[in-house]
Enzyme design. Structure first.
Site, PDB file in Angstrom:
ATOM      1  N   ALA A  17       0.887  -1.225   0.016  1.00 42.47           N
ATOM      2  CA  ALA A  17      -0.012   0.179  -0.050  1.00 42.47           C
ATOM      3  C   ALA A  17       0.754   1.283  -0.119  1.00 42.47           C
ATOM      4  CB  ALA A  17      -0.888  -0.085   1.199  1.00 42.47           C
ATOM      5  N   HIS A 243      -2.803 -12.127  -3.637  1.00 42.32           N
ATOM      6  CA  HIS A 243      -3.219 -11.442  -2.395  1.00 42.32           C
ATOM      7  C   HIS A 243      -1.944 -11.505  -1.382  1.00 42.32           C
ATOM      8  CE1 HIS A 243      -5.301 -10.610   1.605  1.00 42.32           C
ATOM      9  NE2 HIS A 243      -4.959  -9.656   1.056  1.00 42.32           N
ATOM     10  N   ASP A 244      -1.184 -10.490  -1.143  1.00 40.33           N
ATOM     11  CA  ASP A 244       0.075 -10.549  -0.580  1.00 40.33           C
ATOM     12  C   ASP A 244       0.089 -11.309   0.717  1.00 40.33           C
ATOM     13  OD1 ASP A 244      -1.507  -8.683   0.948  1.00 40.33           O
ATOM     14  OD2 ASP A 244       0.035  -6.909   0.504  1.00 40.33           O
ATOM     15  N   THR A 245      -0.907 -11.251   1.587  1.00 37.66           N
ATOM     16  CA  THR A 245      -1.133 -12.327   2.613  1.00 37.66           C
ATOM     17  C   THR A 245      -0.999 -13.736   2.228  1.00 37.66           C
ATOM     18  OG1 THR A 245      -2.360 -10.643   3.618  1.00 37.66           O
ATOM     19  CG2 THR A 245      -2.099 -12.749   4.735  1.00 37.66           C
ATOM     20  N   THR A 266       1.842  -3.559   7.527  1.00 44.44           N
ATOM     21  CA  THR A 266       1.145  -2.310   7.865  1.00 44.44           C
ATOM     22  C   THR A 266      -0.359  -2.950   8.429  1.00 44.44           C
ATOM     23  OG1 THR A 266       1.734  -1.145   5.659  1.00 44.44           O
ATOM     24  CG2 THR A 266      -0.541  -0.479   6.531  1.00 44.44           C
ATOM     25  N   ASN A 303      -7.660 -10.109  11.382  1.00 43.55           N
ATOM     26  CA  ASN A 303      -7.118  -8.845  10.648  1.00 43.55           C
ATOM     27  C   ASN A 303      -7.050  -7.822  11.583  1.00 43.55           C
ATOM     28  OD1 ASN A 303      -6.556  -6.746   8.855  1.00 43.55           O
ATOM     29  ND2 ASN A 303      -7.575  -7.351   7.381  1.00 43.55           N
ATOM     30  N   GLN A 311       3.621   3.499  11.946  1.00 43.24           N
ATOM     31  CA  GLN A 311       3.856   4.272  10.814  1.00 43.24           C
ATOM     32  C   GLN A 311       3.230   5.569  10.825  1.00 43.24           C
ATOM     33  OE1 GLN A 311       2.469   1.449   7.945  1.00 43.24           O
ATOM     34  NE2 GLN A 311       4.306  -0.057   8.131  1.00 43.24           N
ATOM     35  N   GLY A 426       7.723  -7.792   7.017  1.00 39.66           N
ATOM     36  CA  GLY A 426       8.703  -6.545   7.682  1.00 39.66           C
ATOM     37  C   GLY A 426       8.611  -6.362   9.035  1.00 39.66           C
TER      38      GLY A 426
END
Length: 491
Positions: A17, A243-245, A266, A303, A311, A426
């Site tokens: 994102a 989907h990145d997850t 994030t 989630n 951030q 990350g």
């Protein structure tokens, strides 16, 4: 004497994102390695009052990144794959022209949408069918908001593509709806893995715009001539868990089924892999979601807001607007405060502790995260943080308490005992957070690998190409290839 076999390289496009990158990955001497060859910002633009993705800019960066893959490594990738975040989409008309903008999920167009949606279908019925958590930014609610604001857009639409689907189409000329990303829409039947026609009909969303979901591991097609010329080679585009997850979960080197998974970035996605979805009332009340995974696994997870709050605080304390008139923080304008310095300020604030609900919508996109955290503490009768360190302590305490509740709920809902937590992404670099997670959950934490999403992207390509026989073989390779740090609960 036979010549040395050339090591195969694979290109992963991984877009989050806030930024994107292109990496080259390979396996040599039984270990996986990767190299970042291109990085770019993913910034949102304001268009007609909405926060939108610069979708054309993303496509241009993808092409530049794929060209850099060859230029910087001297290798032509065996294949290419793309992953991004979920829920957001593009509509194309009968001439394959984009209709409107690619509105970002944090945009306010879905504010108050539940009141309208719940009159169409009860939340319990929708969850039983789709298994997807109730979030205002889910694609189903975005489409409902679009229908309310621009009904002519849906009338003119002929193709629905999620963000990675759109980029794959621009590269190959082939349209697909990749399954793992499609599952985040709230429009897919959790058990048949097909679009739920009853849900589409009741919400007035035209079924003609959707394509049959395609499972990760399939080949979309080769680069169209225009793109091949621009990047300097041709290669097939393989659909990863886009989907990145979904990709991040593939990188978890879990030892057994008693490990909870946490993709930390994030967003914090905490859960496990299951062979079947869990869509009963208890799972709905806890707002767990059943997202589609590789080989039709289900990512049963919670989630949680994640590092977005950290951030946001960092961006804010580095900004002129925040420090104006606040002499206690003015000196910090001389340099940009990094996350390491924020953690030191947090340590200095110990043992201050206060708790907020990190999943409250008020933290999705506040004008001031600093002020919003303080206000939430005051409203809840909690100690009100004043300094940067105290605000950060509140975020850390609240986040790890949320993790602990999620692990307990996960055990109750799945009937499994969880004996460890594997953190990838990350966020696993934040050792302060890792230790607090171990302490809050009372479980050992295994942190790593860091680049979980791109590694999962590579995994699907490598299995498709025969580099690994299966996912178990890939995860064994990951476990011996990357540094995994252990954090035990403090005694």
């Amino acid at each position: 004497m036979a010549g040395r076999i050339e090591t195969k390289h694979y290109a992963a496009v991984d877009i989050g994102a806030s930024s994107g990158r292109v990496l080259m990955g390979w396996v040599e001497d039984g270990k996986m390695s990767y190299e970042e060859v291109y990085r770019f910002d993913n910034t949102q633009v304001l268009s007609y009052g909405h926060s939108c993705w610069d979708i054309e800019g993303l496509y241009e960066h993808v092409v530049r990144g794929l060209a850099a893959a060859r230029e910087k490594t001297g290798r032509v990738p065996v294949s290419i794959s793309i992953d991004t975040w979920g829920v957001d989409f593009v509509l194309l008309d009968e001439n394959d022209e984009m209709i409107g903008d690619a509105v970002a999920y944090r945009d306010g167009r879905t504010d108050g949408i539940f009141e309208t949606a719940d009159k169409i279908m009860a939340p319990s019925d929708l969850y039983e069918r789709t298994g997807i958590q109730r979030q205002p930014f889910n694609t189903i609610y975005q489409l409902l908001a679009l229908k309310r604001e621009h009904p002519e857009h849906l009338e003119a639409a002929r193709t629905f593509l999620m963000v990675p689907d759109y980029l794959v189409w621009r590269l190959t000329g082939v349209k697909t709806n990749e399954y793992t990303n499609a599952s985040t829409t709230g429009l897919l039947d959790a058990r048949t893995c097909c679009w739920d026609q009853d849900v589409l009909e009741k919400f007035g969303i035209p079924s003609r715009i959707f394509l049959a979901p395609t499972m990760p591991g399939a080949v979309a097609g080769e680069l169209i001539p225009e793109v091949a010329e621009a990047v300097g080679y041709n290669a097939p585009v393989v659909l990863c868990a886009s989907h990145d997850t979904g990709s991040a979960y593939l990188s978890v080197p879990a030892r057994d089924e008693h490990a909870a998974y946490l993709s930390s970035g994030t967003w914090s996605l905490l859960g496990c892999e299951l062979p079947e979805p869990v869509t009963g009332p208890a799972a709905r009340e806890q707002n767990f979601t059943n997202e589609g995974g590789y080989e039709r696994r289900y990512r049963f997870l919670k989630n949680i807001m994640g590092l977005w709050m950290n951030q946001s605080v960092r961006r804010e304390v580095n900004g002129v607007d925040y420090v104006e008139g606040k002499t206690a923080h003015k000196a910090m304008l001389d340099h940009q405060i990094g996350f390491g310095e924020l953690i030191e300020l947090t340590r200095a604030a110990e043992p201050f502790s206060a708790y907020v609900d990190v999943n409250d919508e008020r933290f999705l996109s506040p004008d001031s995260m600093f002020d919003e955290v303080k206000a939430a503490c005051a409203e809840a009768g909690q100690p009100v943080p004043q300094s940067i360190g105290e605000v950060m302590r509140t975020v850390y305490c609240s986040l790890t308490a949320s993790y602990a509740r999620a692990v307990a709920n996960l055990a109750e809902l799945t009937g499994r005992e969880y004996t460890s937590i594997n953190i990838v992404g990350g966020g696993c670099q934040d050792n302060y957070l890792n230790q607090m997670t171990a302490d809050a959950c009372g479980l050992p934490v295994f942190a790593g690998p860091i680049e979980g999403t791109c590694i999962g992207n590579f995994v699907v390509q490598m299995i498709h190409d025969g580099e690994f026989a299966d996912l178990a073989g890939a995860r064994s390779c990951i476990a011996r290839s990357f540094d995994i740090k252990r954090f035990d609960p403090s005694k």
